[in-house]
Design an enzyme around this catalytic site. Structure first.
Site, PDB file in Angstrom:
ATOM      1  N   GLY A 169      -0.152 -11.284 -31.980  1.00  0.00           N
ATOM      2  CA  GLY A 169      -0.285 -10.101 -31.128  1.00  0.00           C
ATOM      3  C   GLY A 169      -0.423 -10.523 -29.673  1.00  0.00           C
ATOM      4  O   GLY A 169       0.010 -11.606 -29.273  1.00  0.00           O
ATOM      5  N   GLY A 170      -1.061  -9.669 -28.892  1.00  0.00           N
ATOM      6  CA  GLY A 170      -1.227  -9.941 -27.468  1.00  0.00           C
ATOM      7  C   GLY A 170      -1.978 -11.239 -27.204  1.00  0.00           C
ATOM      8  O   GLY A 170      -1.877 -11.821 -26.119  1.00  0.00           O
TER       9      GLY A 170
ATOM     10  N   GLY B 170      28.126 -28.816  -9.219  1.00  0.00           N
ATOM     11  CA  GLY B 170      26.838 -28.201  -8.888  1.00  0.00           C
ATOM     12  C   GLY B 170      25.682 -28.980  -9.466  1.00  0.00           C
ATOM     13  O   GLY B 170      24.588 -29.029  -8.886  1.00  0.00           O
ATOM     14  N   ALA B 171      25.936 -29.618 -10.614  1.00  0.00           N
ATOM     15  CA  ALA B 171      24.857 -30.366 -11.264  1.00  0.00           C
ATOM     16  C   ALA B 171      24.389 -31.514 -10.379  1.00  0.00           C
ATOM     17  O   ALA B 171      23.207 -31.879 -10.382  1.00  0.00           O
ATOM     18  CB  ALA B 171      25.326 -30.877 -12.618  1.00  0.00           C
TER      19      ALA B 171
END
Ligand code: HXC
Length: 512
Positions: A172-173, A407-408
């Site tokens: 859960g949370g 770009g790498a």
């Protein structure tokens, strides 16, 4: 009137009762499930005799559902402070034997107290999680307790290291407190994390999935990337936390601890000379370089099971902690994709927040093409890595072992985004793209196959090497692989007092 002896006896009795948590039967159940108790875990985690417990006698204040008749000292969490290798740490360990380790208002108050102290005193926070979540009988008070903890997790982020060990249920949370911390270590078989469990999933989406498949240690270490490490059992997990703490400073104002180094800084490794194959399409294991160059060959890998095309982890160079980020050509050719970008970006930001210098090893053919990647947002995820390296002001040393394309090249700690020292092996290939791709574009339909082969060879000669970049000063030195350790240490030594100033701002806007 009670005597002094009576008073001490009462204290003994109260201490004994609190130490027993939920009692012998519950402890036995915990042991039978292959788990240790909160106190046993803390004993393994902390230096012998160093634990100072806070709020051992605290009890819940709930009066609903008959809870007023059911109170246990400590109320399901053991908290306080102690030492790891002589260094102060703050801890809380949820005690599953008491109300399933669930979070009541009182229980949350204890955790909040150690968190506030950890921030004030500038020491790491370690949470041992084993809990049924919000204590249902306390309703919104429990939720308030969780929210207080989340708020403090965020306040502490980048100020003190926060480590979560998951040793039982975390659902859960409740998962969001560990998720906000820096590292999550899950124990095999006994731990699981999920926002909604198998039963709810079955009702809502009609999927059948076991607890282990949904949120077990391997799921979060290999599939979701939520967790960073796996411990074989409780004891192993505690040892992993101890070792991890050894690389980290106590807070963001300190430098990481320095270990006395016995490994020669000038140690050379002849094997590295022939490690990177002359054929650029042949893979090799970048881990060989990492393990060869770091002190005592000791590398503490972070997220070893996730996005294996990128390696991240801690080591020491001449006794000082470093963070290592490396493309792994032995897995998917070391390509950059969504998962590897996010993995490395988060690691880089951690190192930068805690003054840990970065060594980046590059052998990357570029970003992974494909609709999966584009639709998944490789643009924004790749940008995270670019952002993280650019914003990092710690010393940054980069070594290109082979491919650094497109770009790498820019993203992976290039000179242009602020690396301090950029080195390359003679096998480095630094260019906009690989020879085949480049020739296909430049000479599309313009030359015969035979001429194409010559053009590819020409391109390779001209551009697929480190010397163009070295001519331009983008590479500071082309080094002999055997000297890697020495060269990296010299670069780190040179940059250790680096200072960088940035324009004032509230915070940047990393592309999330
Ligand atoms: C109160 C709880 C409890 C809870 C367990 N217990 N969960 N008490 N509130 N949430 C108690 C049990 O009644 C039992 O008490 C003891 O803890 C041990 O639990 P068992 O069920 O016997 O243990 P086990 O079989 O190992 O199962 C563990 C479990 C299961 C899987 C965690 O107890 C369970 O499913 N609990 C409910 C989990 C849950 O739904 N939590 C709320 C999640 S929502 P006795 O007295 O018999 O020993 C949430 C919101 C947080 O947490 C939001 C934050 C924003």
């Amino acid at each position: 009137m009670s005597t002094l002896k009576d008073k001490f006896q009462e204290l003994d009795e109260r201490n004994r009762e609190a130490s027993l948590g939920g009692g012998k039967e519950k402890i036995e159940k915990q042991h039978n499930g292959g788990k240790l108790t909160a106190r046993e875990r803390l004993e393994l985690l902390l230096d012998e005799g160093s634990f100072m417990e806070t709020d051992k006698m605290m009890k819940h204040r709930c009066t609903d559902f008959g809870m007023e008749k059911n109170k246990i000292s400590g109320d399901g969490v053991v908290s306080g402070y102690g030492k790891i290798d002589g260094r102060l740490v703050f801890v809380f360990a949820q005690d599953f034997t008491v109300f399933g380790g669930t979070l009541s208002r009182a229980n949350a108050d204890k955790i909040v107290k150690v968190m506030e102290m950890a921030i004030k005193m500038g020491a790491p926070l370690i949470g041992l999680n084993d809990s049924g979540g919000a204590r249902i009988q306390e309703g919104v008070q429990s939720l308030a307790g969780y929210a207080d903890i989340f708020h403090l997790n965020v306040k502490a982020s980048g100020v003190i290291p926060q480590i979560s060990s998951i040793l039982g249920p975390c659902a859960g949370g409740a998962v969001y407190s560990p998720a906000l911390t820096d590292f999550i270590i899950m124990t095999k078989q006994s731990s699981y994390m999920f926002v909604t469990g198998p039963e709810v999933i079955k009702t809502v989406t009609h999927e059948n999935v076991t607890k282990e498949e949904l949120g077990g240690a391997m799921t979060h270490n290999s599939k979701s990337g939520v967790a960073h490490l796996i411990g074989d059992d409780d004891e192993h997990s505690m040892m992993m936390v101890r070792e991890l703490i050894g690389f980290l400073p106590s807070n963001n104002m300190e430098d990481p601890p320095v270990r006395h180094a016995t490994d020669d800084i000038n140690r050379e490794d002849e094997n590295l000379q022939s490690l990177v194959p002359a054929d650029p399409n042949k893979p090799y294991d970048i881990m060989t370089i990492i393990e060869s160059v770091v002190d005592d060959h000791n590398f503490y890998e972070i997220m070893p099971h996730y996005a294996k095309n990128m390696i991240t982890g801690f080591a020491r160079m001449d006794g000082k902690s470093v963070g290592i980020v490396a493309n792994q050509p032995a897995f998917l050719a070391g390509v950059l994709d969504i998962n590897s970008s996010v993995k490395a970006a988060r690691f880089v930001r951690f190192c930068d927040a805690f003054n840990i210098p970065l060594i980046t090893l590059l052998d990357v053919p570029g970003f992974l093409p494909g609709t999966n990647q584009e639709f998944g947002g490789i643009i924004k995820h790749g940008a995270k890595l670019l952002y993280a390296f650019s914003e990092a002001t710690v010393p940054k040393v980069t070594l290109i072992t082979r491919k650094a394309y497109g770009g790498a090249y820019c993203v992976m700690a290039s000179k242009h985004i602020g690396a301090d020292v950029n080195l390359a092996y003679p096998t480095a290939e630094i260019a906009v793209m690989g020879p085949e791709g480049a020739v296909n574009i430049i000479f599309r339909n313009k030359i015969s196959d035979e001429d194409k082969a010559t053009a590819i060879e020409d391109y390779r000669e001209k551009f697929a090497n480190p010397y163009k970049a070295a001519e331009l000063g983008y590479i500071d030195e082309v080094i002999y692989p055997r000297e890697t350790r020495k060269k990296l240490i010299l670069a780190l030594e040179m940059s250790q007092n680096k200072s960088v100033s940035r324009p004032p701002r509230k915070h940047g806007n990393i592309p999330l």
